[in-house]
Design a protein around this motif. Structure first.
Motif, PDB file in Angstrom:
ATOM      1  N   HIS A  29       0.825  -1.206   0.000  1.00  0.00           N
ATOM      2  CA  HIS A  29       0.000   0.000   0.000  1.00  0.00           C
ATOM      3  C   HIS A  29       0.862   1.259   0.000  1.00  0.00           C
ATOM      4  O   HIS A  29       0.483   2.267  -0.604  1.00  0.00           O
ATOM      5  CB  HIS A  29      -0.958   0.006   1.188  1.00  0.00           C
ATOM      6  CG  HIS A  29      -2.118  -0.916   1.015  1.00  0.00           C
ATOM      7  ND1 HIS A  29      -3.065  -1.106   1.983  1.00  0.00           N
ATOM      8  CD2 HIS A  29      -2.499  -1.708  -0.027  1.00  0.00           C
ATOM      9  CE1 HIS A  29      -3.966  -1.962   1.559  1.00  0.00           C
ATOM     10  NE2 HIS A  29      -3.642  -2.348   0.344  1.00  0.00           N
ATOM     11  N   LYS A  30       2.014   1.201   0.671  1.00  0.00           N
ATOM     12  CA  LYS A  30       2.926   2.353   0.648  1.00  0.00           C
ATOM     13  C   LYS A  30       3.402   2.623  -0.776  1.00  0.00           C
ATOM     14  O   LYS A  30       3.471   3.778  -1.204  1.00  0.00           O
ATOM     15  CB  LYS A  30       4.134   2.102   1.558  1.00  0.00           C
ATOM     16  CG  LYS A  30       3.845   2.254   3.020  1.00  0.00           C
ATOM     17  CD  LYS A  30       5.109   2.044   3.825  1.00  0.00           C
ATOM     18  CE  LYS A  30       4.787   2.141   5.312  1.00  0.00           C
ATOM     19  NZ  LYS A  30       5.987   1.979   6.145  1.00  0.00           N
ATOM     20  N   LEU A  31       3.748   1.582  -1.490  1.00  0.00           N
ATOM     21  CA  LEU A  31       4.221   1.733  -2.866  1.00  0.00           C
ATOM     22  C   LEU A  31       3.118   2.288  -3.769  1.00  0.00           C
ATOM     23  O   LEU A  31       3.353   3.194  -4.566  1.00  0.00           O
ATOM     24  CB  LEU A  31       4.744   0.398  -3.410  1.00  0.00           C
ATOM     25  CG  LEU A  31       5.995  -0.149  -2.719  1.00  0.00           C
ATOM     26  CD1 LEU A  31       6.305  -1.561  -3.196  1.00  0.00           C
ATOM     27  CD2 LEU A  31       7.191   0.765  -2.956  1.00  0.00           C
ATOM     28  N   LEU A  32       1.910   1.738  -3.637  1.00  0.00           N
ATOM     29  CA  LEU A  32       0.784   2.235  -4.429  1.00  0.00           C
ATOM     30  C   LEU A  32       0.477   3.690  -4.097  1.00  0.00           C
ATOM     31  O   LEU A  32       0.188   4.495  -4.990  1.00  0.00           O
ATOM     32  CB  LEU A  32      -0.461   1.378  -4.182  1.00  0.00           C
ATOM     33  CG  LEU A  32      -0.435  -0.012  -4.798  1.00  0.00           C
ATOM     34  CD1 LEU A  32      -1.607  -0.853  -4.282  1.00  0.00           C
ATOM     35  CD2 LEU A  32      -0.480   0.080  -6.316  1.00  0.00           C
ATOM     36  N   THR A  33       0.561   4.031  -2.824  1.00  0.00           N
ATOM     37  CA  THR A  33       0.300   5.400  -2.386  1.00  0.00           C
ATOM     38  C   THR A  33       1.326   6.363  -2.969  1.00  0.00           C
ATOM     39  O   THR A  33       0.977   7.453  -3.422  1.00  0.00           O
ATOM     40  CB  THR A  33       0.287   5.481  -0.843  1.00  0.00           C
ATOM     41  OG1 THR A  33      -0.768   4.640  -0.363  1.00  0.00           O
ATOM     42  CG2 THR A  33       0.079   6.885  -0.348  1.00  0.00           C
ATOM     43  N   ALA A  34       2.574   5.959  -2.975  1.00  0.00           N
ATOM     44  CA  ALA A  34       3.630   6.798  -3.540  1.00  0.00           C
ATOM     45  C   ALA A  34       3.379   7.050  -5.025  1.00  0.00           C
ATOM     46  O   ALA A  34       3.510   8.179  -5.502  1.00  0.00           O
ATOM     47  CB  ALA A  34       4.988   6.157  -3.324  1.00  0.00           C
ATOM     48  N   MET A  35       2.975   5.994  -5.738  1.00  0.00           N
ATOM     49  CA  MET A  35       2.676   6.147  -7.174  1.00  0.00           C
ATOM     50  C   MET A  35       1.469   7.052  -7.371  1.00  0.00           C
ATOM     51  O   MET A  35       1.449   7.897  -8.270  1.00  0.00           O
ATOM     52  CB  MET A  35       2.432   4.783  -7.818  1.00  0.00           C
ATOM     53  CG  MET A  35       3.696   3.951  -7.926  1.00  0.00           C
ATOM     54  SD  MET A  35       3.564   2.356  -8.802  1.00  0.00           S
ATOM     55  CE  MET A  35       1.909   1.846  -8.648  1.00  0.00           C
ATOM     56  N   MET A  36       0.447   6.890  -6.529  1.00  0.00           N
ATOM     57  CA  MET A  36      -0.761   7.704  -6.631  1.00  0.00           C
ATOM     58  C   MET A  36      -0.442   9.179  -6.368  1.00  0.00           C
ATOM     59  O   MET A  36      -0.905  10.064  -7.081  1.00  0.00           O
ATOM     60  CB  MET A  36      -1.813   7.211  -5.637  1.00  0.00           C
ATOM     61  CG  MET A  36      -3.129   7.942  -5.732  1.00  0.00           C
ATOM     62  SD  MET A  36      -4.285   7.446  -4.456  1.00  0.00           S
ATOM     63  CE  MET A  36      -3.658   8.387  -3.077  1.00  0.00           C
ATOM     64  N   LYS A  37       0.359   9.448  -5.333  1.00  0.00           N
ATOM     65  CA  LYS A  37       0.742  10.827  -5.013  1.00  0.00           C
ATOM     66  C   LYS A  37       1.485  11.471  -6.183  1.00  0.00           C
ATOM     67  O   LYS A  37       1.234  12.623  -6.527  1.00  0.00           O
ATOM     68  CB  LYS A  37       1.627  10.870  -3.765  1.00  0.00           C
ATOM     69  CG  LYS A  37       0.888  10.751  -2.460  1.00  0.00           C
ATOM     70  CD  LYS A  37       1.903  10.842  -1.320  1.00  0.00           C
ATOM     71  CE  LYS A  37       1.275  10.884   0.032  1.00  0.00           C
ATOM     72  NZ  LYS A  37       2.278  10.955   1.107  1.00  0.00           N
ATOM     73  N   LYS A  38       2.365  10.709  -6.776  1.00  0.00           N
ATOM     74  CA  LYS A  38       3.157  11.210  -7.897  1.00  0.00           C
ATOM     75  C   LYS A  38       2.255  11.545  -9.091  1.00  0.00           C
ATOM     76  O   LYS A  38       2.376  12.608  -9.695  1.00  0.00           O
ATOM     77  CB  LYS A  38       4.196  10.157  -8.294  1.00  0.00           C
ATOM     78  CG  LYS A  38       5.343  10.658  -9.095  1.00  0.00           C
ATOM     79  CD  LYS A  38       6.359   9.552  -9.282  1.00  0.00           C
ATOM     80  CE  LYS A  38       7.669  10.103  -9.745  1.00  0.00           C
ATOM     81  NZ  LYS A  38       8.692   9.067  -9.879  1.00  0.00           N
ATOM     82  N   ALA A  39       1.327  10.643  -9.408  1.00  0.00           N
ATOM     83  CA  ALA A  39       0.410  10.862 -10.533  1.00  0.00           C
ATOM     84  C   ALA A  39      -0.510  12.044 -10.253  1.00  0.00           C
ATOM     85  O   ALA A  39      -0.773  12.856 -11.147  1.00  0.00           O
ATOM     86  CB  ALA A  39      -0.409   9.600 -10.790  1.00  0.00           C
ATOM     87  N   THR A  40      -0.981  12.156  -9.022  1.00  0.00           N
ATOM     88  CA  THR A  40      -1.868  13.251  -8.638  1.00  0.00           C
ATOM     89  C   THR A  40      -1.155  14.593  -8.770  1.00  0.00           C
ATOM     90  O   THR A  40      -1.708  15.554  -9.293  1.00  0.00           O
ATOM     91  CB  THR A  40      -2.369  13.049  -7.185  1.00  0.00           C
ATOM     92  OG1 THR A  40      -3.053  11.798  -7.118  1.00  0.00           O
ATOM     93  CG2 THR A  40      -3.309  14.127  -6.753  1.00  0.00           C
ATOM     94  N   ALA A  41       0.082  14.651  -8.303  1.00  0.00           N
ATOM     95  CA  ALA A  41       0.862  15.886  -8.393  1.00  0.00           C
ATOM     96  C   ALA A  41       1.120  16.259  -9.857  1.00  0.00           C
ATOM     97  O   ALA A  41       1.045  17.433 -10.232  1.00  0.00           O
ATOM     98  CB  ALA A  41       2.176  15.728  -7.647  1.00  0.00           C
ATOM     99  N   LYS A  42       1.417  15.263 -10.673  1.00  0.00           N
ATOM    100  CA  LYS A  42       1.689  15.484 -12.092  1.00  0.00           C
ATOM    101  C   LYS A  42       0.463  16.069 -12.800  1.00  0.00           C
ATOM    102  O   LYS A  42       0.599  16.898 -13.706  1.00  0.00           O
ATOM    103  CB  LYS A  42       2.080  14.153 -12.741  1.00  0.00           C
ATOM    104  CG  LYS A  42       2.783  14.241 -14.044  1.00  0.00           C
ATOM    105  CD  LYS A  42       3.170  12.854 -14.510  1.00  0.00           C
ATOM    106  CE  LYS A  42       4.395  12.893 -15.368  1.00  0.00           C
ATOM    107  NZ  LYS A  42       4.810  11.554 -15.787  1.00  0.00           N
TER     108      LYS A  42
END
Length: 171
Positions: A125-138
């Motif tokens: 979940h930490k890994l998925l969250t990191a990817m989600m945060k990155k995509a959201t910021a982008k």
């Protein structure tokens, strides 16, 4: 009015929301975690059900409970909520989480927002969250945030629609 709030929570945010909803409603309210034994629906007039959304899905126990008790639930005052940090996915998440026939008769359906509690998360979940945060910021989308005003809104709606009002006549 006897109310049961049934919730599923993975990292605690949804449980906090359900607890706040309990306080906002007042009166006879039973708060039940879906991981525990769920009491019979017979004794309750109003049933509020919710959980957190991960990868577009609510907790399996919540979904299964709604499906297996669909006929009984149809005869109750219903409300549904999710904790979802992506507001634009709200309609899809709600439709995936609860049977359509129950949603049609619901008095209130709300998104309580979300909190990313990475310190409590499993590695996946930490890994998925990191990817989600990155995509959201982008995409310049706002970060996940709590929506406590929706908890208050649900409580107000339920109280207005379920609790009989007293009309007093002044001489």
């Amino acid at each position: 009015m006897k109310t049961m709030i049934l919730f599923g929570s993975t990292y605690g945010y949804t449980q906090e929301c359900a607890t706040k909803l309990t306080k906002d409603l007042g009166g006879e309210v039973l708060l039940v975690n879906a991981k525990d034994k769920i009491p019979s629906l017979e004794d309750y007039d109003t049933i509020l059900i919710g959980g957190s959304i991960y990868m577009g899905q609510i907790q399996k126990k919540i979904k299964e409970y709604c499906i297996s008790n669909e006929e009984v639930l149809k005869n109750k005052n219903l409300g549904f909520f999710v904790s979802s940090g992506i507001p634009e996915n709200f309609d899809t998440n709600i439709k995936n989480a609860f049977p359509e026939s129950l949603l049609k008769s619901a008095l209130s359906i709300e998104n309580f927002g979300g909190e990313l509690r990475t310190e409590k998360m499993k590695l996946s979940h930490k890994l998925l969250t990191a990817m989600m945060k990155k995509a959201t910021a982008k995409e310049n989308k706002p970060p996940t945030e709590p929506l406590p005003e929706n908890i208050a809104k649900m409580a107000k709606t339920i109280l207005q629609m379920v609790v009989p009002t007293c009309n007093t006549v002044t001489p």
